[in-house]
Design an enzyme around this catalytic site. Structure first.
Site, mmCIF file in Angstrom:
data_model
loop_
_atom_site.group_PDB
_atom_site.id
_atom_site.type_symbol
_atom_site.label_atom_id
_atom_site.label_comp_id
_atom_site.label_asym_id
_atom_site.label_seq_id
_atom_site.Cartn_x
_atom_site.Cartn_y
_atom_site.Cartn_z
ATOM 1 N N THR A 183 0.540 -1.703 0.260
ATOM 2 C CA THR A 183 0.390 -0.242 -0.088
ATOM 3 C C THR A 183 1.028 1.264 0.426
ATOM 4 O O THR A 183 0.924 2.196 -1.115
ATOM 5 C CB THR A 183 -0.719 0.200 1.488
ATOM 6 O OG1 THR A 183 -2.105 -0.955 1.417
ATOM 7 C CG2 THR A 183 -2.085 1.377 1.121
ATOM 8 N N LEU A 214 7.554 3.581 2.347
ATOM 9 C CA LEU A 214 8.372 4.311 3.480
ATOM 10 C C LEU A 214 9.910 4.996 3.312
ATOM 11 O O LEU A 214 10.865 3.179 2.861
ATOM 12 C CB LEU A 214 8.101 3.972 4.455
ATOM 13 C CG LEU A 214 9.133 4.368 5.619
ATOM 14 C CD1 LEU A 214 8.210 5.732 6.596
ATOM 15 C CD2 LEU A 214 9.350 3.324 6.750
ATOM 16 N N GLY A 259 8.409 -12.894 2.877
ATOM 17 C CA GLY A 259 8.340 -11.620 2.499
ATOM 18 C C GLY A 259 10.110 -11.057 2.714
ATOM 19 O O GLY A 259 9.385 -11.225 4.348
ATOM 20 N N ALA A 260 9.911 -10.456 2.605
ATOM 21 C CA ALA A 260 10.607 -9.940 2.659
ATOM 22 C C ALA A 260 10.789 -8.401 4.464
ATOM 23 O O ALA A 260 11.845 -8.162 4.871
ATOM 24 C CB ALA A 260 11.222 -8.658 1.698
ATOM 25 N N ASP A 261 9.690 -8.451 4.158
ATOM 26 C CA ASP A 261 9.233 -7.189 5.068
ATOM 27 C C ASP A 261 9.234 -8.021 6.552
ATOM 28 O O ASP A 261 9.306 -7.554 7.321
ATOM 29 C CB ASP A 261 7.771 -6.803 4.996
ATOM 30 C CG ASP A 261 6.791 -7.437 4.219
ATOM 31 O OD1 ASP A 261 6.718 -8.762 4.051
ATOM 32 O OD2 ASP A 261 6.010 -7.143 4.462
ATOM 33 N N ARG A 262 8.834 -9.504 6.350
ATOM 34 C CA ARG A 262 8.185 -9.879 7.298
ATOM 35 C C ARG A 262 9.800 -10.406 8.236
ATOM 36 O O ARG A 262 9.799 -10.489 9.656
ATOM 37 C CB ARG A 262 7.702 -11.252 7.422
ATOM 38 C CG ARG A 262 6.165 -11.046 6.844
ATOM 39 C CD ARG A 262 5.647 -12.189 6.574
ATOM 40 N NE ARG A 262 5.473 -12.883 7.449
ATOM 41 C CZ ARG A 262 4.323 -14.429 7.488
ATOM 42 N NH1 ARG A 262 3.973 -14.776 6.451
ATOM 43 N NH2 ARG A 262 3.970 -15.319 8.376
ATOM 44 N N THR A 316 -1.438 -3.810 4.891
ATOM 45 C CA THR A 316 -2.422 -4.736 4.385
ATOM 46 C C THR A 316 -3.173 -5.688 4.889
ATOM 47 O O THR A 316 -3.960 -6.028 4.196
ATOM 48 C CB THR A 316 -1.450 -4.610 2.702
ATOM 49 O OG1 THR A 316 -1.159 -3.567 2.556
ATOM 50 C CG2 THR A 316 -3.021 -5.048 1.823
#
Length: 259
Positions: free
Chosen positions: A10, A13, A108-111, A133
């Site tokens: 979404t 940053l 996922g890379a974010d996790r 999201t």
């Protein structure tokens, strides 16, 4: 100064670290068609508002769950900042945390970045509830391994789905209602969304703890996590900087490595 870029489904940053702390953060809607030049114009203007310029940025680390947008992010760093960025998930990049699941490549890379940020600041094992999201519940061991978790629809997706699927239901503001029983349509929807997600969070965290048996530290993070502060019975800490702290640690681990 370090530029950390975290591209979610979404929002994206941009955060600046001056070597001691994060000094400024900006968000822009994620759009995989936005070019490096468009990002550069936007970013240059925001830097100028803070008395900074491209020349002040010496390093860059990027995490993204939107692969089709990575080309333009990399070009932003290379062409406009003259930096070869560290890309989370690329071969040779140390992510500082192990993965104990059946298909590690699917995480996922974010996790993983957020999990790393968690183990940097809190004693494990951890449950990290990330409200974005999607709402994710990630289990991280005391020896710095990602061990799996849960993925549920995010609170904004639920609000959008109610509005779009039911002709007479409006788009509502997400907030804690004054009472559980709504006296009008908006109040009823706000109660269902807010207390429904509290129930989701507390119920799933409780089930994880009962199934696993370890003594977890439970952390809330993500774009809307602060809404639940004081309402959730299971979240012990709220920390909005887990992801960028994880990016800082990945940069620290990899900055001396040859590109």
């Amino acid at each position: 100064m370090l530029l950390a870029i975290d591209t979610g489904n979404t929002n994206t940053l941009f955060a600046i670290h001056d070597g001691k702390d994060w000094i400024i953060e900006w968000r822009i809607a994620t759009d995989s068609t936005r070019t490096a030049d468009e990002y550069a114009v936007w970013f240059h203007q925001l830097l100028e508002m803070q008395g900074l310029s491209f020349k002040d940025i010496s390093d860059c680390v990027i995490s993204t769950v939107v692969p089709q947008g990575l080309f333009n992010m990399r070009n932003l760093a290379r062409r406009h900042l003259n930096i070869d960025p560290i890309i989370v998930g690329e071969e040779g990049v140390d992510i500082g945390i192990g993965v104990r699941i059946d298909n590690p490549e699917q995480v996922g890379a974010d996790r993983l970045v957020t999990a790393l940020g968690g183990v940097q600041r809190y004693d494990g094992p951890l449950i990290i509830v990330d409200s974005g999201t999607a709402t994710t519940f990630d289990v991280v061991s005391g020896d710095r391994h990602f061990e799996g978790g849960i993925i549920a629809p995010g609170i904004n997706l639920s609000v959008k789905a109610l509005h779009e699927a039911a002709a007479r239901l409006p788009r509502i503001e997400i907030k804690k209602p004054a009472r559980v029983i709504g006296k009008d349509t908006v109040g009823a929807m706000q109660s269902g969304i807010f207390w429904g997600y509290i129930g989701l969070i507390d119920g799933l965290v409780t089930q994880i703890i009962e199934e696993d048996g370890r003594d977890f530290t439970v952390i809330g993070t993500g774009g809307v996590a602060s809404l639940f502060e004081g309402a959730s019975a299971t979240i012990q800490h709220y920390d909005s900087k887990l992801t960028i702290d994880g990016l800082y640690e990945i940069w620290r681990l990899n900055r001396q490595k040859p590109s």
